[in-house]
Motif scaffolding. Structure first.
Motif, PDB file in Angstrom:
ATOM      1  N   TRP A   1      37.582   0.595  -3.699  1.00  0.00           N
ATOM      2  CA  TRP A   1      38.127  -0.179  -2.582  1.00  0.00           C
ATOM      3  C   TRP A   1      38.598  -1.555  -3.047  1.00  0.00           C
ATOM      4  O   TRP A   1      39.563  -2.103  -2.492  1.00  0.00           O
ATOM      5  N   SER A   2      37.965  -2.085  -4.071  1.00  0.00           N
ATOM      6  CA  SER A   2      38.406  -3.388  -4.591  1.00  0.00           C
ATOM      7  C   SER A   2      39.789  -3.285  -5.233  1.00  0.00           C
ATOM      8  O   SER A   2      40.595  -4.217  -5.136  1.00  0.00           O
ATOM      9  N   ASP A   3      40.074  -2.140  -5.870  1.00  0.00           N
ATOM     10  CA  ASP A   3      41.417  -1.952  -6.434  1.00  0.00           C
ATOM     11  C   ASP A   3      42.462  -1.850  -5.330  1.00  0.00           C
ATOM     12  O   ASP A   3      43.564  -2.410  -5.448  1.00  0.00           O
ATOM     13  N   VAL A   4      42.129  -1.141  -4.253  1.00  0.00           N
ATOM     14  CA  VAL A   4      43.065  -1.045  -3.138  1.00  0.00           C
ATOM     15  C   VAL A   4      43.365  -2.435  -2.585  1.00  0.00           C
ATOM     16  O   VAL A   4      44.518  -2.774  -2.287  1.00  0.00           O
ATOM     17  N   ALA A   5      42.333  -3.257  -2.462  1.00  0.00           N
ATOM     18  CA  ALA A   5      42.523  -4.621  -1.980  1.00  0.00           C
ATOM     19  C   ALA A   5      43.463  -5.396  -2.908  1.00  0.00           C
ATOM     20  O   ALA A   5      44.352  -6.124  -2.443  1.00  0.00           O
ATOM     21  N   ARG A   6      43.278  -5.231  -4.201  1.00  0.00           N
ATOM     22  CA  ARG A   6      44.142  -5.937  -5.165  1.00  0.00           C
ATOM     23  C   ARG A   6      45.582  -5.433  -5.093  1.00  0.00           C
ATOM     24  O   ARG A   6      46.531  -6.220  -5.164  1.00  0.00           O
TER      25      ARG A   6
END
Length: 334
Positions: A262-267
């Motif tokens: 989910w952190s990659d999606v945010a980035r």
């Protein structure tokens, strides 16, 4: 006589896209579509003039029972993972209208939110998945159909699984994060990734549940709809329709074709929002946002082995630009 399909959720994101794919594959089938009222039904009727619209809510159990009894196949996608009255009505209707000689089939949409139960129970948000949180839909089928009662969607799964009898055969479909533009007549927007995009465009930064290690799988909505077509085709196949690995208590299918933090999606969203000029900089911030902090790890072996499911749509990352642009337009920023 053409097969009869009773479908709920024609105005929804998943159900609308599934209906598009089903009608394209089988235009001569008889379709009965549950819609809330005539106003909601107008775009459905315009898109599918040959379909018969049935008016009612998910609490109108008499309507649902009657349609389930008359249908050869029920495709349930409207709040299907959590609405109890409709699930019980479908089970009752199918049992009343079918026999061992002419069974009814129930294709039921759940979701891999059911696999997040451990993180919610232990409040381990943002953490990386544990080895036991990975569920293979062939090797781990007994674990999957016996998940703890406190798991999300589990109460409805139990109703569906219990409906199996000589006259009723069920198939449960559990997709993970679904992305991509739908092709239905009304709602064409997913929830999770557009939610991150909307948050980013509204707040000026993308949210990450710290420490940012939570992981889900993903699948394009068009590939989910391809599965619905394959499942319906299996009903019409003399061998597959009787296969207990496809229909029955073991007929529980995951569909996934990618993995994301989910952190990659945010980035990705932050970078794309900045690139398109909607935010000044591609910023992410740690936020207590637990809905993007759990783990859901599924392995879709059953669909490929028994139905020949072969996902082929663009990746989640490939769809981020279109998602950001769509959300910006919805918010009046484009």
């Amino acid at each position: 006589m053409a097969p009869k399909i009773f479908l709920t959720g024609a105005t929804g994101y998943i159900g609308g896209d599934a209906l598009y794919a089903l009608v394209k594959a089988h235009p001569d089938f008889e379709y009965s579509l549950l819609v809330r009222n005539e106003e909601r039904g107008k775009p459905v009727a315009a898109a599918y003039p040959k379909a018969r619209l049935v008016y009612g809510s998910l609490e109108d159990v008499d309507v649902i029972e009657k349609e389930a009894a008359a249908a050869d196949i029920v495709v349930h996608t409207a709040d299907s993972a959590d609405n109890e009255p409709s699930a019980r009505a479908i089970a009752k209707g199918l049992a009343a209208g079918h026999t061992a000689e002419k069974p009814g089939y129930w294709i039921h949409l759940c979701g891999t939110g059911i696999l997040t139960w451990y993180d919610y129970e232990h409040k381990r948000f943002g953490q990386a998945p544990l080895p036991d949180q990975r569920y293979h839909d062939i090797d781990d089928i007994e674990r999957i159909v016996n998940l703890p009662d406190q798991a999300l969607h589990r109460d409805i799964d139990k109703i569906v699984l219990a409906a199996n009898s000589p006259g009723v055969r069920t198939l449960i479909l559990g997709p993970p994060t679904i992305y991509g533009r739908g092709r239905g007549p009304l709602n064409q927007r997913s929830i999770q990734v557009p939610g991150i995009a909307e948050y980013t465009l509204t707040h000026g930064y993308a949210p990450i549940q710290p420490p940012g290690l939570a992981e889900w799988d993903n699948v394009h909505v068009h590939d989910v709809s391809d599965f619905f077509v394959l499942a319906v085709d299996a009903v019409l196949d003399l061998v597959k329709s009787r296969d207990p690995e496809i229909f029955g208590p073991r007929g529980y299918f995951f569909v996934e074709n990618g993995v994301h933090l989910w952190s990659d999606v945010a980035r990705w969203v932050a970078a794309e929002a900045a690139k398109q000029g909607f935010v000044p900089e591609p910023i992410t911030k740690d936020v207590d946002i637990t809905r993007f902090g759990s783990n859901s790890k599924s392995v879709a072996a059953r669909a490929k082995k028994y139905l020949g499911w072969a996902p082929k749509s663009p990746s989640l990352e490939d769809e981020i630009a279109a998602t950001v642009a769509f959300e910006a337009k919805k918010l009046g920023k484009a």
